[in-house]
Design a protein around this motif. Structure first.
Motif, PDB file in Angstrom:
ATOM      1  N   ASN A 176      -0.800   4.060 -11.329  1.00  0.00           N
ATOM      2  CA  ASN A 176      -0.066   3.332 -10.297  1.00  0.00           C
ATOM      3  C   ASN A 176       0.246   1.914 -10.737  1.00  0.00           C
ATOM      4  N   ILE A 177      -0.733   1.253 -11.336  1.00  0.00           N
ATOM      5  CA  ILE A 177      -0.502  -0.123 -11.792  1.00  0.00           C
ATOM      6  C   ILE A 177       0.555  -0.148 -12.887  1.00  0.00           C
ATOM      7  N   GLN A 178       0.454   0.778 -13.823  1.00  0.00           N
ATOM      8  CA  GLN A 178       1.389   0.793 -14.941  1.00  0.00           C
ATOM      9  C   GLN A 178       2.814   1.090 -14.479  1.00  0.00           C
ATOM     10  N   GLU A 179       2.974   2.092 -13.611  1.00  0.00           N
ATOM     11  CA  GLU A 179       4.307   2.549 -13.239  1.00  0.00           C
ATOM     12  C   GLU A 179       4.928   1.756 -12.094  1.00  0.00           C
ATOM     13  N   ASN A 180       4.106   1.273 -11.163  1.00  0.00           N
ATOM     14  CA  ASN A 180       4.641   0.670  -9.944  1.00  0.00           C
ATOM     15  C   ASN A 180       4.466  -0.838  -9.845  1.00  0.00           C
ATOM     16  N   SER A 185       7.222 -11.674 -20.906  1.00  0.00           N
ATOM     17  CA  SER A 185       8.044 -11.399 -22.092  1.00  0.00           C
ATOM     18  C   SER A 185       7.768 -10.011 -22.648  1.00  0.00           C
ATOM     19  N   GLN A 186       6.480  -9.653 -22.734  1.00  0.00           N
ATOM     20  CA  GLN A 186       6.124  -8.326 -23.257  1.00  0.00           C
ATOM     21  C   GLN A 186       6.534  -7.224 -22.282  1.00  0.00           C
ATOM     22  N   LEU A 187       6.334  -7.468 -20.989  1.00  0.00           N
ATOM     23  CA  LEU A 187       6.678  -6.460 -19.990  1.00  0.00           C
ATOM     24  C   LEU A 187       8.181  -6.204 -19.955  1.00  0.00           C
ATOM     25  N   GLU A 188       8.984  -7.254 -20.131  1.00  0.00           N
ATOM     26  CA  GLU A 188      10.429  -7.103 -20.133  1.00  0.00           C
ATOM     27  C   GLU A 188      10.890  -6.212 -21.285  1.00  0.00           C
ATOM     28  N   SER A 203      10.360  -1.845 -10.985  1.00  0.00           N
ATOM     29  CA  SER A 203       9.554  -1.275  -9.894  1.00  0.00           C
ATOM     30  C   SER A 203       9.524  -2.251  -8.719  1.00  0.00           C
ATOM     31  N   TYR A 204       9.203  -1.726  -7.546  1.00  0.00           N
ATOM     32  CA  TYR A 204       9.273  -2.506  -6.301  1.00  0.00           C
ATOM     33  C   TYR A 204       8.450  -3.793  -6.384  1.00  0.00           C
ATOM     34  N   LEU A 205       7.266  -3.728  -6.932  1.00  0.00           N
ATOM     35  CA  LEU A 205       6.362  -4.875  -6.913  1.00  0.00           C
ATOM     36  C   LEU A 205       6.520  -5.809  -8.111  1.00  0.00           C
ATOM     37  N   TYR A 206       7.309  -5.401  -9.089  1.00  0.00           N
ATOM     38  CA  TYR A 206       7.426  -6.194 -10.320  1.00  0.00           C
ATOM     39  C   TYR A 206       7.959  -7.598 -10.033  1.00  0.00           C
ATOM     40  N   ASP A 207       8.980  -7.724  -9.189  1.00  0.00           N
ATOM     41  CA  ASP A 207       9.575  -9.019  -8.858  1.00  0.00           C
ATOM     42  C   ASP A 207       9.296  -9.446  -7.420  1.00  0.00           C
ATOM     43  N   LEU A 219       0.825  -1.207   0.000  1.00  0.00           N
ATOM     44  CA  LEU A 219       0.000   0.000   0.000  1.00  0.00           C
ATOM     45  C   LEU A 219       0.861   1.260   0.000  1.00  0.00           C
ATOM     46  N   HIS A 220       2.033   1.183   0.614  1.00  0.00           N
ATOM     47  CA  HIS A 220       2.926   2.340   0.661  1.00  0.00           C
ATOM     48  C   HIS A 220       3.468   2.712  -0.721  1.00  0.00           C
ATOM     49  N   THR A 221       3.386   1.803  -1.677  1.00  0.00           N
ATOM     50  CA  THR A 221       3.882   2.122  -3.025  1.00  0.00           C
ATOM     51  C   THR A 221       2.890   2.962  -3.822  1.00  0.00           C
ATOM     52  N   ILE A 222       1.652   3.063  -3.338  1.00  0.00           N
ATOM     53  CA  ILE A 222       0.624   3.818  -4.068  1.00  0.00           C
ATOM     54  C   ILE A 222       0.906   5.314  -3.974  1.00  0.00           C
ATOM     55  N   GLU A 223       0.862   5.970  -5.113  1.00  0.00           N
ATOM     56  CA  GLU A 223       0.976   7.422  -5.172  1.00  0.00           C
ATOM     57  C   GLU A 223      -0.432   7.985  -5.360  1.00  0.00           C
TER      58      GLU A 223
END
Length: 463
Positions: free
Chosen positions: A214-218, A321-324, A224-228, A202-206
């Motif tokens: 937020n979903i796209q960038e974080n 694959s697409q996100l990478e 991004s912190y939540l990606y992995d 929740l702290h990652t939400i701007e």
């Protein structure tokens, strides 16, 4: 941002004021906010606050010695390292003879891993000196299985010493939404579907940005912190992350029964892996709410308990694959947003469940709930049944952009006949929860009936 946790702080404060030695065990899954809760509790108190890491025995003893000396003698006044753990605990006991001293050992399982005899040494020190002092010892840990093995379990060295224990759960929706107050009510539900109640997520939400941004960038953006995050969690907690990953992936893909999971993963010993994932609160085993012996039920299914895991396995992993290659906007517009409301429907059901618990326990329902959960048979299901001693409410939760009409009520009444034998002689009522309200016909019908409750999104969220 520190949100709620008022009941937890109240419990800790009462133990702090007890006037006797306290041995408090706080545990819960990683990222749920244990360390932040301890930091808030220790503010203004005489406290040794030590967060362990994966270091060696000597490095941990050296670091803890420094924390103890800083609290007892003042920062920079003494650099001595206690020669043994026995000497270290003896120093804590002496420092707490006349004045309350809070001692927090965060990530205690790491300390036991570095020095396996530590739990037995602490047990002996507690029995001989610490229990007769003014110490408030708090052991924290993320791996619930290991906390039970070293502290809570019957055969654990520290069994029977604790004076209180508490499992810290993720925040419920009513508290989680405080992280994104600028979102519309519908987007608040969608945000809960994505992030759940885990404070670190929740702290990652701007909040000045939209949920979509937020979903796209974080989340969807590489780096991004939540990606992995899912990979990091499994690698930190588990010895064989590959098998656990395969099981989580199978459950996310709809393989919810034990045999289905075994067939999808090829893992014969899947039961032990499932048990560990339940201990970590990453998955849960559900049975129909009417089952009288849940542990023995053959109708059990497994579900990802963590909201973010659901999102990650649904949208991040399959599109890796697409996100990478930077395809975040394409995945967002073509994968996430078109089925976002379908994905959010389960979270809405959970929010409704929390609503009925909150109102039942506060006396706003006509009876006290004993259980609230789903019901299903081979071909039928009811979103929620609120079960009391003599009453039951059958609940349908509709996260749809269309008003709920009379057909939904009629179908719920039909299902009542399917479940009435399992509910015994309980008086059955009905409740319809709707994102978009109700048709005039259904509203008119409900005003003439005393057994039907209509709840729109405003009522559910603002009550």
């Amino acid at each position: 941002m520190f949100v709620n946790r008022l009941s937890e702080l109240d419990l800790l404060e009462k133990r702090f004021a007890s006037g006797k030695a306290e041995f408090f065990v706080l545990y819960g899954r990683r990222r749920v906010g244990k360390t932040e809760l301890m930091a808030r509790f220790c503010e203004g108190k005489r406290a040794v606050f030590f967060v362990s890491d994966l270091g060696s025995e000597i490095s941990l003893r050296t670091a803890l010695s420094s924390s103890i000396n800083a609290t007892i003698y003042g920062p920079g006044q003494l650099d001595a390292v206690y020669s043994s753990w026995e000497a270290l605990f003896q120093a804590l006991s002496q420092a707490a003879q006349k004045e309350r001293l809070v001692v927090v050992l965060d990530e205690f399982p790491y300390m036991v891993t570095a020095h396996p005899p530590l739990a037995s040494i602490l047990q002996k020190s507690w029995d001989q000196t610490l229990k007769n002092s003014q110490v408030m010892l708090i052991l924290c840990g993320s791996y619930i299985g290991m906390m039970e093995e070293t502290v809570l379990g019957y055969h654990a060295p520290l069994y029977g010493r604790r004076t209180a224990q508490y499992l810290l759960e993720p925040l419920q929706f009513i508290d989680a939404r405080q992280f994104y107050p600028s979102f519309s009510k519908e987007d608040q539900v969608r945000a809960y579907a994505v992030y759940g109640g885990t404070p670190a997520y929740l702290h990652t939400i701007e909040p000045h940005k939209s949920l979509k941004e937020n979903i796209q960038e974080n989340i969807l953006t590489r780096g991004s912190y939540l990606y992995d995050e899912v990979h990091f969690i499994l690698q930190q907690e588990l010895r064989e992350p590959r098998n656990y990953f395969a099981i989580l992936q199978a459950i996310a893909a709809g393989k919810t029964r034990l045999n289905e999971i075994k067939q999808a993963t090829g893992i014969d010993g899947a039961t032990s892996y499932l048990d560990t994932l339940q201990q970590l609160h990453l998955i849960e085993r559900l049975v129909p709410v009417t089952e009288t012996q849940p542990q023995k039920s053959r109708r059990g299914i497994y579900r990802l308990k963590d909201h973010y895991l659901r999102f990650w396995f649904r949208y991040v992993l399959p599109n890796r694959s697409q996100l990478e290659r930077g395809g975040t906007n394409f995945i967002l517009e073509n994968q996430v947003l078109p089925e976002f409301d379908h994905f959010s429907s389960l979270a809405f059901e959970e929010i409704c469940q929390q609503y009925f618990w909150r109102n039942g326990l506060s006396g706003k329902l006509s009876f006290l709930p004993e259980k609230i959960s789903r019901w299903w048979s081979a071909n039928e299901e009811i979103d929620l049944i609120v079960v009391g001693e003599k009453d039951a409410i059958l609940v349908e939760c509709k996260w749809s952009n269309q008003p709920v009409g009379t057909k939904i009520l009629a179908d719920l009444e039909r299902k009542a006949h399917l479940v009435e034998r399992e509910l015994g002689d309980r008086k059955i009522q009905f409740a319809l929860c709707s994102r978009t309200g109700f048709t005039p016909q259904l509203i008119e019908i409900s005003t003439k009936r005393s057994d039907t409750l209509l709840l729109d999104l405003n009522q559910i969220l603002e009550n």
